[in-house]
Design an enzyme around this catalytic site. Structure first.
Site, mmCIF file in Angstrom:
data_model
loop_
_atom_site.group_PDB
_atom_site.id
_atom_site.type_symbol
_atom_site.label_atom_id
_atom_site.label_comp_id
_atom_site.label_asym_id
_atom_site.label_seq_id
_atom_site.Cartn_x
_atom_site.Cartn_y
_atom_site.Cartn_z
ATOM 1 N N GLU A 125 -6.786 -65.458 -65.931
ATOM 2 C CA GLU A 125 -7.868 -64.574 -66.383
ATOM 3 C C GLU A 125 -7.571 -63.190 -65.848
ATOM 4 O O GLU A 125 -7.147 -63.044 -64.699
ATOM 5 C CB GLU A 125 -9.223 -65.070 -65.855
ATOM 6 C CG GLU A 125 -10.390 -64.135 -66.130
ATOM 7 C CD GLU A 125 -11.706 -64.656 -65.542
ATOM 8 O OE1 GLU A 125 -11.873 -65.893 -65.477
ATOM 9 O OE2 GLU A 125 -12.547 -63.833 -65.122
ATOM 10 N N GLU A 138 -15.220 -55.417 -63.940
ATOM 11 C CA GLU A 138 -16.474 -56.133 -63.712
ATOM 12 C C GLU A 138 -17.361 -55.274 -62.827
ATOM 13 O O GLU A 138 -16.873 -54.531 -61.968
ATOM 14 C CB GLU A 138 -16.229 -57.475 -63.024
ATOM 15 C CG GLU A 138 -15.604 -58.531 -63.896
ATOM 16 C CD GLU A 138 -15.502 -59.865 -63.170
ATOM 17 O OE1 GLU A 138 -16.310 -60.758 -63.447
ATOM 18 O OE2 GLU A 138 -14.598 -59.990 -62.312
#
Length: 500
Positions: free
Chosen positions: A380, A385
């Site tokens: 990933e 974020e």
């Protein structure tokens, strides 16, 4: 023998001099009315022309009118300091001066000044006559004759808002470079009429594939008048041929920064220039509300404009308070899976993040067909974020079998910024040997391929992009959820993927 040597030397000097004549600057920058703004030169002055030359612009654009006594002068507006140019004699204009003391330049004087250099093109705009079409054609003919008289055919390219003027130039000078300005003529028609380019407002080019289609037809594509960084970078990413600007200095700076300058080519993009739901050809939706492996609180909807819509150049992903299958919030999670999948490249996303404790917006990527098994074995990449209880930070992270948060070994780093009040560009550059993370072109993290195989580096397969805003969850909800923050929206200006 001596005579032969002298002849060869003279031939060399002549050839070098002739070659220099065509040593035009190789960049996309055309100074609009000359380079006038930074130094407060008058627009369309010889001083602004000379500054465009000094800066090294490809071209310097200027505008031509004809006085009542048929003198060609350079000025943008139909009036010069209160005098309507087409209705007064040239000598009346000489009663006025520009702010730097210059008189209004005649076209002859302007071209002669331009002829003193051999690097910057003279982009001659013929202004549509306010008196009649016939007078406009007379102006066009007179401009061509003046270019011939001064001997600057090789220096001069032509533009106009009047299509008949453009065609007239080509009737007289079939090899001239001529571009049309107004914007309503198709690339196919321009080509059929033997124009060499389009010179349209940049918004025309935001139609899907306009630039690429025109260039395939052999047309040059110039955009006017472009003065802001987002538009400059959009045009550079889409490989426009020329940018006409009041900010040539800024444009040169952006030329250095563009990914294209580093050898990246735009492979895929969504500029969000349409309206309504996101484009079906680019995006699908992950749908549901069972926590998504992180105890998240939202339900992701399927093509619901309340949660995902495109408006005014932005994709808006909005979290609202709404009950849906035992969830009390709805949001959207857009995925490019099976619509655009890629291995290696530069990903750029320009966005403004939503503000509020309990929010968890993300820009990230997952493998399309997991080569090494389920998460985290196939990897990933978290391009960005953000958790709302840390209002001054964003993070970039990778997850693999060996490096992931469930065993407290994930590799990541935070950057201190204010993500709410202005757009920032979140990016990665993914190579065979590393992934570099950037915010606004500042690299803050590099994850290297150790060569020890998939447990540490599963990033040798196709991934797809994901854009979403979550609520709560193991990280985003660590400090609870502020119920007063909804609706909350992440605004995405564009997504671009480049490859070499």
């Amino acid at each position: 023998m001596k005579k032969a040597v002298i002849f060869i030397l003279m031939l060399f000097i002549f050839t070098a001099s002739f070659a220099q004549k065509f040593n035009w600057n190789k960049n996309q920058v055309i100074a609009h009315r000359g380079a006038w703004k930074k130094n407060n030169f008058p627009q369309n002055s010889i001083a602004s022309l000379n500054e465009a030359v000094r800066l090294g612009c490809y071209g310097s654009e200027f505008d031509v009118w004809m006085t009542a006594d048929n003198v060609l002068v350079v000025n943008h507006d139909p009036e010069f300091q209160g005098l309507t140019i087409e209705k007064v004699k040239y000598e009346e204009l000489l009663a006025k001066t520009m702010s730097n003391g210059e008189k209004i330049p005649t076209l002859e004087a302007y071209l002669k000044a331009g002829k003193k250099q051999r690097t910057t093109k003279l982009i001659l705009e013929i202004k549509p006559s306010l008196i009649s079409k016939e007078r406009g054609i007379e102006l066009t003919n007179a401009c061509i004759e003046m270019v011939k008289k001064v001997g600057v055919i090789d220096w001069t390219e032509y533009i106009s808002f009047d299509y008949d003027y453009c065609k007239r130039i080509l009737a007289v000078l079939p090899k001239a470079k001529v571009a049309y300005l107004r914007g309503e003529i198709s690339a196919e028609q321009l080509k059929a009429d033997k124009l060499t380019g389009a010179d349209y407002h940049f918004s025309v080019y935001q139609k899907d594939g306009w630039i690429e289609n025109a260039q395939k037809l052999g047309l040059t594509v110039n955009a006017w008048t472009v003065n802001a960084v987002p538009e400059i970078q959009w045009l550079l990413a889409h490989k426009v041929d020329f940018i006409t600007t009041n900010e040539p200095e800024l444009t040169f700076e952006e030329l250095k920064k563009t990914p294209v300058a580093s050898g990246w080519n735009l492979k895929w993009a969504d500029e969000f220039d349409d309206a309504g739901l996101p484009l079906n050809k680019s995006w699908s939706y992950d749908v549901g509300g069972k926590g998504w492996g992180n105890n998240e609180l939202q339900y992701y909807t399927d093509a619901d404009s309340a949660n995902a819509n495109v408006k005014k150049g932005n994709l808006n992903i909005t979290v609202v308070k709404a009950d849906k299958e035992n969830n009390h919030y709805t949001s959207a999670r857009l995925v490019s899976k099976n619509k655009f999948d890629f291995k290696y490249g530069r990903v750029e996303v320009r966005a403004i993040l939503p503000k509020g404790r309990g929010l968890w917006p993300a820009i990230w990527a997952l493998p399309t067909s997991p080569k090494y098994g389920g998460w985290p074995k196939s990897g990933e990449i978290d391009i960005m974020e953000h958790v709302g209880y840390e209002p001054d930070s964003v993070y970039g992270t990778v997850h693999t079998e060996k490096f992931n948060h469930t065993i407290h070994t994930q590799v990541g780093k935070g950057v201190k910024i204010n993500p709410y009040n202005a757009y920032h560009i979140y990016a990665i550059e993914w190579y065979k040997d590393r992934i570099d993370f950037f915010v606004d072109d500042q690299k803050y993290l590099s994850f290297k391929n150790t060569g020890k195989g998939a447990p540490e580096w599963p990033f040798d397969q196709d991934f797809h992009l994901i854009l979403n805003v979550a609520v709560g969850g193991g990280w985003g909800g660590k400090m609870g959820v502020d119920e007063t923050i909804f609706p909350a929206t992440m605004k995405v200006d564009y997504v671009r993927v480049f490859q070499k």
